[in-house]
Motif scaffolding. Structure first.
Motif, PDB file in Angstrom:
ATOM      1  N   TRP A   1       0.820  -1.212   0.000  1.00 10.32           N
ATOM      2  CA  TRP A   1       0.000   0.000   0.000  1.00 10.32           C
ATOM      3  C   TRP A   1       0.857   1.266   0.000  1.00 10.32           C
ATOM      4  CZ3 TRP A   1      -5.273   0.397  -0.339  1.00 10.32           C
ATOM      5  CH2 TRP A   1      -6.020  -0.779  -0.163  1.00 10.32           C
ATOM      6  N   SER A   2       0.351   2.296  -0.667  1.00 11.10           N
ATOM      7  CA  SER A   2       0.931   3.633  -0.541  1.00 11.10           C
ATOM      8  C   SER A   2       0.498   4.223   0.793  1.00 11.10           C
ATOM      9  CB  SER A   2       0.455   4.530  -1.692  1.00 11.10           C
ATOM     10  OG  SER A   2      -0.961   4.688  -1.648  1.00 11.10           O
ATOM     11  N   PRO A   3       1.252   5.185   1.345  1.00 17.10           N
ATOM     12  CA  PRO A   3       0.910   5.744   2.659  1.00 17.10           C
ATOM     13  C   PRO A   3      -0.480   6.370   2.722  1.00 17.10           C
ATOM     14  CG  PRO A   3       3.133   6.375   2.030  1.00 17.10           C
ATOM     15  CD  PRO A   3       2.518   5.735   0.827  1.00 17.10           C
ATOM     16  N   ASP A   4      -0.962   6.920   1.600  1.00 17.03           N
ATOM     17  CA  ASP A   4      -2.284   7.537   1.627  1.00 17.03           C
ATOM     18  C   ASP A   4      -3.401   6.525   1.376  1.00 17.03           C
ATOM     19  OD1 ASP A   4      -2.001   6.993  -1.062  1.00 17.03           O
ATOM     20  OD2 ASP A   4      -1.947   9.098  -1.699  1.00 17.03           O
ATOM     21  N   GLY A   5      -3.056   5.279   1.136  1.00 15.33           N
ATOM     22  CA  GLY A   5      -4.062   4.244   0.939  1.00 15.33           C
ATOM     23  C   GLY A   5      -4.794   4.335  -0.376  1.00 15.33           C
ATOM     24  N   GLU A   6      -4.246   5.096  -1.345  1.00 17.15           N
ATOM     25  CA  GLU A   6      -4.947   5.286  -2.604  1.00 17.15           C
ATOM     26  C   GLU A   6      -4.427   4.410  -3.738  1.00 17.15           C
ATOM     27  OE1 GLU A   6      -5.036   9.398  -3.596  1.00 17.15           O
ATOM     28  OE2 GLU A   6      -6.224   9.967  -1.832  1.00 17.15           O
ATOM     29  N   SER A   7      -3.325   3.700  -3.531  1.00 17.33           N
ATOM     30  CA  SER A   7      -2.783   2.856  -4.591  1.00 17.33           C
ATOM     31  C   SER A   7      -1.963   1.729  -3.981  1.00 17.33           C
ATOM     32  CB  SER A   7      -1.923   3.682  -5.566  1.00 17.33           C
ATOM     33  OG  SER A   7      -0.870   4.333  -4.870  1.00 17.33           O
ATOM     34  N   ILE A   8      -1.658   0.746  -4.817  1.00 20.94           N
ATOM     35  CA  ILE A   8      -0.799  -0.358  -4.401  1.00 20.94           C
ATOM     36  C   ILE A   8       0.282  -0.565  -5.456  1.00 20.94           C
ATOM     37  CG2 ILE A   8      -2.570  -1.564  -3.068  1.00 20.94           C
ATOM     38  CD1 ILE A   8      -2.788  -3.534  -5.427  1.00 20.94           C
ATOM     39  N   ALA A   9       1.430  -1.075  -5.013  1.00 15.10           N
ATOM     40  CA  ALA A   9       2.511  -1.483  -5.917  1.00 15.10           C
ATOM     41  C   ALA A   9       2.528  -3.004  -5.961  1.00 15.10           C
ATOM     42  CB  ALA A   9       3.854  -0.941  -5.433  1.00 15.10           C
ATOM     43  N   ILE A  10       2.689  -3.554  -7.164  1.00 14.02           N
ATOM     44  CA  ILE A  10       2.622  -5.006  -7.316  1.00 14.02           C
ATOM     45  C   ILE A  10       3.325  -5.408  -8.613  1.00 14.02           C
ATOM     46  CG2 ILE A  10       0.406  -4.915  -8.510  1.00 14.02           C
ATOM     47  CD1 ILE A  10       1.462  -7.657  -6.004  1.00 14.02           C
ATOM     48  N   SER A  11       3.879  -6.583  -8.640  1.00 10.38           N
ATOM     49  CA  SER A  11       4.375  -7.157  -9.890  1.00 10.38           C
ATOM     50  C   SER A  11       3.223  -7.895 -10.552  1.00 10.38           C
ATOM     51  CB  SER A  11       5.529  -8.122  -9.625  1.00 10.38           C
ATOM     52  OG  SER A  11       5.766  -8.948 -10.751  1.00 10.38           O
ATOM     53  N   THR A  12       3.023  -7.643 -11.827  1.00 12.68           N
ATOM     54  CA  THR A  12       1.886  -8.249 -12.523  1.00 12.68           C
ATOM     55  C   THR A  12       2.186  -9.634 -13.074  1.00 12.68           C
ATOM     56  OG1 THR A  12       2.536  -7.243 -14.629  1.00 12.68           O
ATOM     57  CG2 THR A  12       1.057  -5.970 -13.198  1.00 12.68           C
ATOM     58  N   THR A  13       3.416 -10.101 -12.934  1.00  8.36           N
ATOM     59  CA  THR A  13       3.792 -11.383 -13.525  1.00  8.36           C
ATOM     60  C   THR A  13       3.183 -12.538 -12.744  1.00  8.36           C
ATOM     61  OG1 THR A  13       5.874 -10.402 -14.257  1.00  8.36           O
ATOM     62  CG2 THR A  13       5.734 -12.805 -14.270  1.00  8.36           C
ATOM     63  N   GLY A  14       2.648 -13.506 -13.461  1.00 12.70           N
ATOM     64  CA  GLY A  14       2.084 -14.684 -12.817  1.00 12.70           C
ATOM     65  C   GLY A  14       3.122 -15.765 -12.615  1.00 12.70           C
ATOM     66  N   GLY A  15       2.940 -16.571 -11.577  1.00  8.04           N
ATOM     67  CA  GLY A  15       3.817 -17.707 -11.317  1.00  8.04           C
ATOM     68  C   GLY A  15       5.141 -17.299 -10.698  1.00  8.04           C
ATOM     69  N   TYR A  16       6.026 -18.291 -10.560  1.00  7.50           N
ATOM     70  CA  TYR A  16       7.342 -18.082  -9.961  1.00  7.50           C
ATOM     71  C   TYR A  16       8.367 -17.952 -11.082  1.00  7.50           C
ATOM     72  CZ  TYR A  16       5.026 -19.347  -5.653  1.00  7.50           C
ATOM     73  OH  TYR A  16       4.167 -19.370  -4.587  1.00  7.50           O
ATOM     74  N   THR A  17       8.965 -16.771 -11.194  1.00  6.97           N
ATOM     75  CA  THR A  17       9.848 -16.464 -12.307  1.00  6.97           C
ATOM     76  C   THR A  17      10.786 -15.345 -11.901  1.00  6.97           C
ATOM     77  OG1 THR A  17       9.882 -15.684 -14.606  1.00  6.97           O
ATOM     78  CG2 THR A  17       8.127 -14.847 -13.211  1.00  6.97           C
ATOM     79  N   ASN A  18      11.785 -15.069 -12.754  1.00  6.58           N
ATOM     80  CA  ASN A  18      12.668 -13.923 -12.547  1.00  6.58           C
ATOM     81  C   ASN A  18      12.230 -12.712 -13.346  1.00  6.58           C
ATOM     82  OD1 ASN A  18      14.252 -15.353 -10.835  1.00  6.58           O
ATOM     83  ND2 ASN A  18      16.118 -15.267 -12.051  1.00  6.58           N
ATOM     84  N   ASP A  19      11.219 -12.878 -14.178  1.00  7.21           N
ATOM     85  CA  ASP A  19      10.750 -11.803 -15.052  1.00  7.21           C
ATOM     86  C   ASP A  19       9.542 -11.126 -14.414  1.00  7.21           C
ATOM     87  OD1 ASP A  19      10.348 -10.126 -17.155  1.00  7.21           O
ATOM     88  OD2 ASP A  19       9.395 -11.629 -18.438  1.00  7.21           O
ATOM     89  N   HIS A  20       9.729  -9.953 -13.825  1.00  8.09           N
ATOM     90  CA  HIS A  20       8.661  -9.258 -13.118  1.00  8.09           C
ATOM     91  C   HIS A  20       8.437  -7.868 -13.714  1.00  8.09           C
ATOM     92  CE1 HIS A  20       7.901 -11.988  -9.680  1.00  8.09           C
ATOM     93  NE2 HIS A  20       9.138 -12.366  -9.923  1.00  8.09           N
ATOM     94  N   HIS A  21       7.180  -7.460 -13.793  1.00 11.98           N
ATOM     95  CA  HIS A  21       6.832  -6.133 -14.296  1.00 11.98           C
ATOM     96  C   HIS A  21       6.151  -5.370 -13.161  1.00 11.98           C
ATOM     97  CE1 HIS A  21       7.107  -8.666 -17.941  1.00 11.98           C
ATOM     98  NE2 HIS A  21       7.626  -7.572 -18.471  1.00 11.98           N
ATOM     99  N   LEU A  22       6.850  -4.360 -12.657  1.00 11.36           N
ATOM    100  CA  LEU A  22       6.371  -3.622 -11.494  1.00 11.36           C
ATOM    101  C   LEU A  22       5.446  -2.489 -11.933  1.00 11.36           C
ATOM    102  CD1 LEU A  22       6.685  -3.644  -8.431  1.00 11.36           C
ATOM    103  CD2 LEU A  22       8.580  -2.040  -8.672  1.00 11.36           C
ATOM    104  N   VAL A  23       4.276  -2.439 -11.314  1.00 14.14           N
ATOM    105  CA  VAL A  23       3.297  -1.406 -11.647  1.00 14.14           C
ATOM    106  C   VAL A  23       2.735  -0.811 -10.364  1.00 14.14           C
ATOM    107  CG1 VAL A  23       2.664  -2.594 -13.784  1.00 14.14           C
ATOM    108  CG2 VAL A  23       1.305  -2.966 -11.706  1.00 14.14           C
ATOM    109  N   ILE A  24       2.065   0.333 -10.509  1.00 13.41           N
ATOM    110  CA  ILE A  24       1.304   0.949  -9.427  1.00 13.41           C
ATOM    111  C   ILE A  24      -0.140   1.055  -9.903  1.00 13.41           C
ATOM    112  CG2 ILE A  24       0.948   3.032  -8.058  1.00 13.41           C
ATOM    113  CD1 ILE A  24       3.946   3.500  -8.148  1.00 13.41           C
ATOM    114  N   VAL A  25      -1.068   0.596  -9.094  1.00 21.47           N
ATOM    115  CA  VAL A  25      -2.473   0.553  -9.474  1.00 21.47           C
ATOM    116  C   VAL A  25      -3.270   1.481  -8.561  1.00 21.47           C
ATOM    117  CG1 VAL A  25      -4.463  -0.916  -9.922  1.00 21.47           C
ATOM    118  CG2 VAL A  25      -2.160  -1.857 -10.132  1.00 21.47           C
ATOM    119  N   SER A  26      -4.088   2.327  -9.151  1.00 21.88           N
ATOM    120  CA  SER A  26      -4.962   3.211  -8.386  1.00 21.88           C
ATOM    121  C   SER A  26      -6.144   2.413  -7.848  1.00 21.88           C
ATOM    122  CB  SER A  26      -5.467   4.352  -9.267  1.00 21.88           C
ATOM    123  OG  SER A  26      -6.521   5.055  -8.631  1.00 21.88           O
ATOM    124  N   ILE A  27      -6.413   2.546  -6.560  1.00 21.64           N
ATOM    125  CA  ILE A  27      -7.536   1.827  -5.957  1.00 21.64           C
ATOM    126  C   ILE A  27      -8.860   2.382  -6.457  1.00 21.64           C
ATOM    127  CG2 ILE A  27      -8.677   1.229  -3.798  1.00 21.64           C
ATOM    128  CD1 ILE A  27      -5.965  -0.132  -4.257  1.00 21.64           C
TER     129      ILE A  27
END
Length: 651
Positions: free
Chosen positions: A197-223
């Protein structure tokens, strides 16, 4: 036997490094003055209840917050800087009641109720149920800074967890509002890393890649809007800085093969300014295996775990890092105190498997000191202790009555079942009035009471139909076990049940009552209109195995409850000796008349060898050399009882 929730309850539920610490043989050097904060942890007096306790970082103010009926999947501790915590609660288990001791086995078996996510305010001790539907299977649950929303990854099963539910689930990231009881899906996919979670509770950071892998795509999603901001970096395990302007994350992964909470453990820690557009700053050395970054309260430093055993602190500007605490044990959790002066580190003992929590100065000075996270003698009054013990004994009796109700349900004696359930529900209903100082909440006790009453009040026809399904489930397991032991399929049901008695198959519905309960597997208890009826056997009579999907037993009263020979039963009579073995890999058969046969992969393709217990043959997929004898077989089913006359042998 196929695992299933027992219908009596299931139908009622919808829903560079420091020297290693050397113990405390030397006097502890003083740490910096405590930055405060409260640690929340659990104490398990027995396998029936779990106590939630809090204690201040300096060891004072120890108190019991609540007593839960059952336990927790994540037993903590929850370290300072986490006011709101979410954890998965599990109900007591039951199995095999013993009439002589008037107790049921509560160390294994089946849960009385389904698991649920609970929310706890560690400041006030308020405990609330999230209300998240049982149709969700969350993997990692994180609470928003104010504790009002839950973000989690995992799965959702639109039709509930029934039958082959795992084939019909959908993965994703959800945000759930406990007050509204509403879950909103933000992302799709089988994502294995936890949202942050972001400190203001308005978004989250997450890797969108599925499964267990070394290839990760980091994004921020607005709640609020669901808008996805792609950061354009290969990273995972991110966390926001206290002001929300930067993130720290794990990246530059060097190799595959090991992950922590879905994050590869071969990377380094970086920070990224979300507003300036500057390049990421490396905070930890390469090849340290750094994970779990966490910002200090003032945003000037970041702690992380290296190689799973060393807790380090890095300067947020990238000017350097140092180890603060190291251990031979794995680090389970690490956190700052609210003032950023000390770190709290929990490790899992390599020898005893227990959690050990230390407090260490964040600048590396002093010697880490152990924290006592236990319900110390004297922390409860004598009356609190007495009432807690009395409540535990009452719960034990209630579980026995409930288990006996399940036995009578299986037997088809619904009158006796309802009498047992009524006693069990009454005990749960009186727990708090009888022992108010036990720490058990009224809502907790009444939930058990109500669900047992509701389930046992169902229509006779429904209960009997479920009992029929349960008998058939056990019957499939018994037939598979006996067929594997006799190396042939039973020609009829009486033979299968006779073999089960001789083989002492453990149906275990009642201590010492196996033979009687095995006999019950031969028929249905009734349908509410008709009495008991014998099952009709439709399996092969020549000792061969039926095909997967064949109906081998039919119920004349409940045609939809026929016994299907499934994959679980099939695998019971097909033992894999080798699965996709590489060239040179070997396996051996169990001794047969004093001889064990050895299979060696002498081909270029993977080798699989499966022992079909019915007919005593071996299915070879690939190329295998069999010794003794030294002959080679390729993609064949062979019998080892007469190797010299096997067809198509290659010299």
């Amino acid at each position: 036997m196929n695992s299933r929730l027992f219908p009596l309850i299931a139908a009622a539920l919808l829903f560079a490094c420091l020297p290693a610490a050397t113990g405390h043989s030397k006097p502890l050097k003083p740490l910096q003055e405590s930055g405060g904060g409260t640690i929340t942890y659990t104490v398990t007096p027995n396998d029936l209840i779990t106590e939630i306790w809090t204690v201040k970082a300096d060891g004072s103010g120890r108190r019991r917050v609540r007593t839960l009926i059952g336990g927790t999947v994540d037993g903590g501790p929850w370290l300072p800087a986490e006011r709101w915590i979410a954890f998965e609660h599990s109900s007591p288990l039951w199995w095999t009641p013993d009439i002589k001791s008037r107790s049921a086995d509560t160390t294994a078996g089946h849960p009385m109720l389904g698991n649920e996510i609970l929310l706890l305010d560690t400041l006030t001790g308020t405990l609330a149920r999230s209300g998240l539907s049982d149709w969700f299977d969350p993997l990692y649950v994180t609470l928003s800074p104010k504790g009002t929303l839950m973000a989690f990854n995992g799965a959702y099963y639109p039709n509930g967890r029934l039958g082959d539910y795992w084939k019909r689930g959908e993965g994703g990231i959800w945000v759930y509002d406990p007050k509204k009881g509403k879950a909103t899906k933000l992302l799709s996919g089988w994502i294995k890393t936890a949202p942050s979670w972001s400190p203001d509770g308005e978004s989250i950071a997450i890797s969108t890649t599925g499964g267990y892998t070394n290839d990760h795509h980091l994004v921020i999603v607005s709640i609020g809007t669901g808008r996805v901001r792609d950061l354009g970096i290969n990273g995972a395990g991110a966390c926001f800085s206290p002001n929300g302007r930067k993130i720290a994350y794990c990246g530059d992964f060097k190799k595959e093969g090991s992950w922590y909470a879905g994050v590869p453990v071969s990377g380094s820690i970086f920070s990224l300014d979300l507003s300036s557009g500057s390049k990421p700053v490396r905070l930890s050395p390469e090849s340290q295996g750094a994970t779990r970054p966490q910002w200090s309260p003032d945003g000037s430093r970041i702690l992380y775990v290296a190689s799973g055993k060393v807790v380090c602190v890095a300067q947020a500007d990238g000017s350097g890092s140092r180890a603060v605490s190291r251990s031979d044990d794995d680090v389970a959790k690490a956190s700052w105190d609210p003032a950023g002066k000390n770190l709290f580190v929990t490790t899992t003992g390599a020898n005893d498997g227990k959690m050990h929590t230390l407090v260490a100065a964040s600048d590396g000075s002093g010697v880490p000191a152990a924290l006592d996270l236990s319900g110390q003698p004297g922390a409860l009054s004598s009356e609190q202790t007495r009432q807690t013990d009395a409540a535990s004994r009452a719960i034990k009796t209630a579980i026995f009555d409930y288990a006996m109700g399940q036995v009578h349900w299986y037997e088809g004696d619904l009158k006796a079942m309802r009498e047992c359930c009524a006693r069990s529900a009454s005990i749960f209903g009186s727990l708090v009035p009888d022992d108010p100082l036990s720490g058990i909440g009224v809502d907790d006790a009444m939930r058990y009471r109500n669900i047992i009453k509701q389930a046992s009040a169902r229509d006779d026809a429904v209960l009997l139909k479920d009992a029929c399904a349960e008998r058939l489930d056990w019957l499939g397991w018994v037939i598979a076990q006996t067929a594997a032991a006799h190396r042939r399929f039973p020609p009829d049901l009486p033979t299968a049940l006779k073999w089960a008695v001789e083989q002492r198959c453990g149906v275990d519905w009642l201590q010492g009552g196996d033979n009687a309960h095995i006999a019950l597997l031969g028929g249905c208890p009734g349908d509410g209109t008709h009495g008991a009826a014998q099952y009709v056997y439709t399996g092969p009579a020549d000792g061969s195995e039926p095909k997967v999907g064949d109906v081998i037993v039919k119920c004349p009263l409940h045609p939809q409850e026929g016994l299907v020979w499934g994959n679980d039963e099939h695998q019971t009579v097909h033992a894999a000796l080798m699965q996709d073995g590489k060239r040179g890999a070997t396996c051996e058969t169990p001794p047969d008349r004093g001889v064990s046969y050895r299979f060696e992969n002498v081909g270029d393709k993977p080798l699989t060898v499966v022992h079909n217990l019915i007919g005593d043959t071996y299915e070879i997929k690939g190329t295998a050399k069999v010794s003794p004898g030294g002959k080679t077989y390729e993609n064949e089913t062979v019998s080892l009882r007469n190797l010299d006359t096997l067809p198509d042998a290659k010299p």
